[in-house]
Design an enzyme around this catalytic site. Structure first.
Site, PDB file in Angstrom:
ATOM      1  N   LYS A 113      63.358 -13.053  43.273  1.00 58.62           N
ATOM      2  CA  LYS A 113      63.398 -14.327  42.524  1.00 58.62           C
ATOM      3  C   LYS A 113      64.823 -14.496  42.004  1.00 58.62           C
ATOM      4  CE  LYS A 113      63.100 -16.485  39.047  1.00 58.62           C
ATOM      5  NZ  LYS A 113      64.212 -17.400  38.655  1.00 58.62           N
ATOM      6  N   GLY A 150      68.902  -9.332  33.152  1.00 60.62           N
ATOM      7  CA  GLY A 150      68.959 -10.596  32.439  1.00 60.62           C
ATOM      8  C   GLY A 150      68.987 -10.357  30.948  1.00 60.62           C
ATOM      9  N   GLY A 183      63.571  -9.944  29.080  1.00 63.65           N
ATOM     10  CA  GLY A 183      63.107  -8.573  29.323  1.00 63.65           C
ATOM     11  C   GLY A 183      61.850  -8.274  28.521  1.00 63.65           C
ATOM     12  N   GLU A 241      67.677  -4.098  33.086  1.00 65.14           N
ATOM     13  CA  GLU A 241      69.116  -4.039  32.780  1.00 65.14           C
ATOM     14  C   GLU A 241      69.394  -5.270  31.928  1.00 65.14           C
ATOM     15  OE1 GLU A 241      72.402  -4.639  32.280  1.00 65.14           O
ATOM     16  OE2 GLU A 241      73.098  -4.787  34.355  1.00 65.14           O
ATOM     17  N   CYS A 297      77.363  -8.577  31.444  1.00 58.27           N
ATOM     18  CA  CYS A 297      76.635  -7.833  30.404  1.00 58.27           C
ATOM     19  C   CYS A 297      77.495  -6.695  29.872  1.00 58.27           C
ATOM     20  CB  CYS A 297      75.287  -7.357  30.897  1.00 58.27           C
ATOM     21  SG  CYS A 297      75.261  -6.901  32.599  1.00 58.27           S
ATOM     22  N   GLU A 313      75.146 -11.382  21.768  1.00 59.32           N
ATOM     23  CA  GLU A 313      75.860 -11.415  23.040  1.00 59.32           C
ATOM     24  C   GLU A 313      76.292 -12.855  23.300  1.00 59.32           C
ATOM     25  OE1 GLU A 313      73.484 -10.475  26.522  1.00 59.32           O
ATOM     26  OE2 GLU A 313      75.204  -9.427  27.387  1.00 59.32           O
TER      27      GLU A 313
HETATM   28  P1  ADP Z   1      69.601 -16.710  31.155  1.00 56.41           P
HETATM   29  O1  ADP Z   1      68.835 -17.234  29.964  1.00 56.41           O
HETATM   30  O2  ADP Z   1      70.967 -16.341  30.813  1.00 56.41           O
HETATM   31  O3  ADP Z   1      69.474 -17.570  32.358  1.00 56.41           O
HETATM   32  P2  ADP Z   1      67.476 -14.975  31.837  1.00 56.41           P
HETATM   33  O4  ADP Z   1      67.222 -13.580  31.416  1.00 56.41           O
HETATM   34  O5  ADP Z   1      66.545 -16.005  31.289  1.00 56.41           O
HETATM   35  O6  ADP Z   1      68.951 -15.307  31.521  1.00 56.41           O
HETATM   36  O7  ADP Z   1      67.447 -15.106  33.416  1.00 56.41           O
HETATM   37  C1  ADP Z   1      67.457 -14.029  34.320  1.00 56.41           C
HETATM   38  C2  ADP Z   1      66.352 -14.230  35.331  1.00 56.41           C
HETATM   39  O8  ADP Z   1      65.092 -14.151  34.666  1.00 56.41           O
HETATM   40  C3  ADP Z   1      66.374 -15.569  36.041  1.00 56.41           C
HETATM   41  O9  ADP Z   1      66.031 -15.369  37.408  1.00 56.41           O
HETATM   42  C4  ADP Z   1      65.288 -16.347  35.326  1.00 56.41           C
HETATM   43  O10 ADP Z   1      64.700 -17.381  36.084  1.00 56.41           O
HETATM   44  C5  ADP Z   1      64.281 -15.250  35.048  1.00 56.41           C
HETATM   45  N1  ADP Z   1      63.328 -15.548  33.981  1.00 56.41           N
HETATM   46  C6  ADP Z   1      63.483 -16.372  32.918  1.00 56.41           C
HETATM   47  N2  ADP Z   1      62.376 -16.385  32.157  1.00 56.41           N
HETATM   48  C7  ADP Z   1      61.483 -15.560  32.743  1.00 56.41           C
HETATM   49  C8  ADP Z   1      60.148 -15.139  32.434  1.00 56.41           C
HETATM   50  N3  ADP Z   1      59.490 -15.591  31.376  1.00 56.41           N
HETATM   51  N4  ADP Z   1      59.554 -14.260  33.265  1.00 56.41           N
HETATM   52  C9  ADP Z   1      60.196 -13.772  34.338  1.00 56.41           C
HETATM   53  N5  ADP Z   1      61.444 -14.137  34.692  1.00 56.41           N
HETATM   54  C10 ADP Z   1      62.088 -15.015  33.911  1.00 56.41           C
END
Ligand code: ADP
Length: 499
Positions: A192, A245, A250, A267, A301, A402
């Site tokens: 994804k 992310g 997380g 991570e 990060c 951050e």
């Molecule tokens: P940012 O807010 O900086 O975009 P994220 O941690 O939200 O960082 O994004 C990292 C990844 O996690 C992306 O692929 C995003 O679509 C995905 N993501 C965001 N929210 C969720 C969630 N609730 N469950 C699983 N994946 C998610």
């Protein structure tokens, strides 16, 4: 409609952008089940450059089923055959460095001098490195301590179906971080990508299928976090999630994964310190710290954005660093003169600008930047003024949170003990930098810093063979190196009574 402001694109990049992009499920390219689409923008211009499918829970179901179905196929191949495919994918990525680099620059904004020459080769080397490991996954024979006529051995088996959820700051590279060890260990994957930067991941997986990866071994569900990421992390037929992310996401993944006790590699964020001691090579420390803070528009990060300098060299260090920050040339990442591109999205531009405003509002001094910026010809790009703060107190927003943008802060310390205390004064523990010529001090301080990586007299060095990952709230599950295979394997113990 021109997709770029300054440079021409390779014909294969134009052709890729012109195509309809479905999901990649097995050998097929279905549209998202509800037909939704997500616009993909060029951050330098704000213009739409492509559209991808907005995947849903039903699409995740289909992709997971394809990955489950492909597990016996992938494991039915000889390890040497899996190794060969991984190696060839690495070669294909190398061969297409300019194409993949342009895609990442268009999608993420980073200069091609970084995407094509750092991200792409490192991604290729990940596939080549883990190709080597595919033939070296071995169990062991164990003599039970209590003796007896037993033959006991272990098998190292793949975990199964892996959901890989990746961010937008290194769109192509993150695919290699996850796919390399996952596939070498015999798992199949549902990937994804981040909704902001899905293009190079789609292209890479197309290439994998073209060179002969069996369908279903790697599937891609594009879409946003709620629509596609959440159903993947909650899916009861997914055995493991590997995620990079932010911490809040997380935590959601941790919650969502409990239904079937998924294995997790997380991570997460960082707020890494750089410590500059009085005996450091000052110019090297200035140059290295500059990279630590501002590389990738600060969207790392590991960004070593909290810089603490011994008071005796504070003034010359600050002057040198400020001069370098003033010298940053903002622009379109496709323009070879650009040394810093835009941030990835409008949302990120607004978030980082808000952080800078908070810094100013809470009383920090912006030695460089601190305001907004509009570039001629790129007025709708997502640019942020590179900023350097002093007078940042420990409880200010910019010291605690951050930022994930081109914002650094410099403070002074008087003793080594104080420097270590300042370095560790954060919930995070991803990385750190120590600048000193005293090798005894390096070892002393390195042992006291609570972070997964310590760089001394360098910063941001990565190598496929060297493990990387955080302590504390920065997550768990190492990446890179042999250690990164472990989270993708599970040990089965076999006891045979020979009496
Ligand atoms: P940012 O807010 O900086 O975009 P994220 O941690 O939200 O960082 O994004 C990292 C990844 O996690 C992306 O692929 C995003 O679509 C995905 N993501 C965001 N929210 C969720 C969630 N609730 N469950 C699983 N994946 C998610």
């Amino acid at each position: 409609m021109s997709r770029t402001a300054t440079a021409s694109l390779l014909p294969e990049v134009e052709a890729f952008l012109d195509r309809e992009h479905g999901l990649i499920v097995g050998a097929g390219r279905p549209a998202a089940s509800d037909g939704g689409l997500i616009d993909v923008h060029n951050p330098a211009t704000g213009r739409r450059i492509s559209r991808v499918a907005a995947g849903t829970a039903a699409d995740v179901d289909a992709a997971v089923a394809a990955a489950r179905g492909a597990l016996p196929v992938w494991n039915g191949l000889a390890p040497a055959e899996r190794a060969n495919l991984l190696w060839r994918l690495g070669e294909e990525i190398e061969r297409r460095a300019v194409e993949l680099g342009q895609l990442d620059t268009l999608d993420n904004g980073k200069p091609t001098s970084e995407s094509a020459t750092l991200d792409v080769p490192l991604c290729a080397s990940l596939f080549k490195y883990y190709a080597g490991w595919a033939t070296k996954i071995e169990g062991e024979t164990i003599t039970p301590s209590g003796g007896g006529a037993f033959h006991v051995y272990t098998r190292r088996e793949p975990v199964g179906v892996v959901g890989a959820i990746i961010p937008w700051n290194f769109p192509l590279l993150m695919v290699g971080y996850k796919l390399g060890p996952a596939l070498a260990a015999g798992n199949t994957v549902v990937l994804k990508p981040a909704e902001q930067t899905p293009l190079s991941a789609l292209r890479l997986v197309e290439l994998a299928l073209e060179i002969g990866f069996p369908p279903g071994v790697v599937n891609v569900v594009t879409g946003d976090g709620e629509g596609a990421g959440a159903p993947l992390s909650g899916h009861l037929d997914v055995d493991k999630i590997t995620f990079t992310g932010e911490n809040a996401t997380g935590q959601k993944i941790l919650e969502a994964s409990k239904g079937n006790m998924k294995r997790l590699s997380l991570e997460l964020g960082g707020k890494s310190p750089s410590l500059v001691f009085e005996d450091a090579d000052l110019q090297a420390a200035i140059d290295g710290t500059f990279g630590a803070v501002y590389f990738n528009q600060g969207q790392c990060c590991i960004a070593g954005a909290r810089v603490f300098v011994h008071r005796s060299v504070y003034e010359p260090f600050l002057a040198g660093l400020a001069e370098k920050v003033r010298g940053i040339r903002l622009g379109d990442g496709l323009d070879p003169r650009t040394t810093m591109g835009p941030l990835v999205s409008r949302e990120q531009q607004e978030r980082v600008s808000g952080m800078i405003a908070a810094g100013v509002g809470e009383g920090a001094t912006a030695v460089v930047g601190g305001g907004t910026v509009q570039l001629p010809g790129l007025a709708d790009g997502y640019f942020v003024q590179p900023t350097l703060f002093t007078d940042v107190e420990r409880d200010m927003t910019i010291m605690r949170r951050e930022i994930f943008g081109p914002v650094g802060m410099v403070g002074a310390f008087d003793t080594e003990e104080e420097a270590v205390t300042l370095a560790n004064d954060t919930q995070f523990g991803l990385a750190s930098g120590i600048w000193t010529r005293d090798v005894k001090r390096t070892h002393r301080v390195a042992a006291q810093i609570k972070a997964g990586v310590v760089w001394s007299n360098t910063y941001g060095m990565f190598d496929v063979a060297v493990p990387y990952g955080g302590f504390k709230a920065s997550g768990y599950g190492k990446e890179l190196g042999r250690e990164a295979l472990d989270p993708y394997l599970q040990t089965k113990t076999v006891w045979i009574d020979l009496s």
